[in-house]
Design an enzyme around this catalytic site. Sequence first.
Site, short mmCIF file in Angstrom:
data_model
loop_
_atom_site.label_atom_id
_atom_site.label_comp_id
_atom_site.label_asym_id
_atom_site.label_seq_id
_atom_site.Cartn_x
_atom_site.Cartn_y
_atom_site.Cartn_z
N GLY A 17 -10.69 -90.07 28.95
CA GLY A 17 -12.04 -88.76 28.32
C GLY A 17 -13.49 -89.19 28.24
O GLY A 17 -13.78 -89.25 28.81
N GLY A 18 -14.05 -88.53 27.12
CA GLY A 18 -15.91 -88.63 26.97
C GLY A 18 -15.92 -90.10 26.47
O GLY A 18 -16.86 -90.24 27.04
N LYS A 38 -7.10 -99.75 27.99
CA LYS A 38 -8.13 -98.73 27.79
C LYS A 38 -9.51 -99.23 28.03
O LYS A 38 -9.92 -100.37 27.90
CB LYS A 38 -7.94 -98.44 26.80
CG LYS A 38 -9.46 -97.27 26.02
CD LYS A 38 -9.37 -97.62 24.19
CE LYS A 38 -10.01 -95.95 24.26
NZ LYS A 38 -9.59 -95.66 22.63
N ASP A 125 -8.47 -88.62 17.03
CA ASP A 125 -8.27 -87.49 18.59
C ASP A 125 -7.74 -87.17 18.64
O ASP A 125 -6.71 -87.38 19.98
CB ASP A 125 -9.46 -88.32 19.72
CG ASP A 125 -9.37 -87.21 21.10
OD1 ASP A 125 -9.52 -86.49 21.04
OD2 ASP A 125 -10.01 -87.48 22.40
#
Length: 131
Positions: A17-18, A38, A125
């Site tokens: 993702g961003g 992550k 999110d």
Amino acid sequence: MPRLPPRYTAVRQLGAGGQASVWLAADARAAGRQVAIKLLPEGSDGRALHREFALISRLRHPGLPAVYELGLTGDRRPFLVAEYVAGLALSAWQPTASPAARVAAIARLLVIVDFLHRRGVVHRDLKPDNV
């Protein structure tokens, strides 16, 4: 493949993702246990990841993965290691499921979201690809 701490071996990317990428990795210290890592981009400020770890490491719920470790890679990229939960994202699974199965899955998701909200945690999110 990303450069992870020596204890972990990247298997494949699970998503990106961003703000981060998430990798499936094998944990050499835990009999090859698979984990989700992550990983923030190089040069990232890890404060948000520290807050995330502090919040979720205190929570226990059958619908939430356990978190194991927080740290920096050799090239100073912040990372968080969590339990890997195999399965399809809601976005991939839901179109083929029966209406009853869809309702049951959403109900389980709402119980988890309620659990988090009652403890002051808001997932900013939340979307079918993240569930």
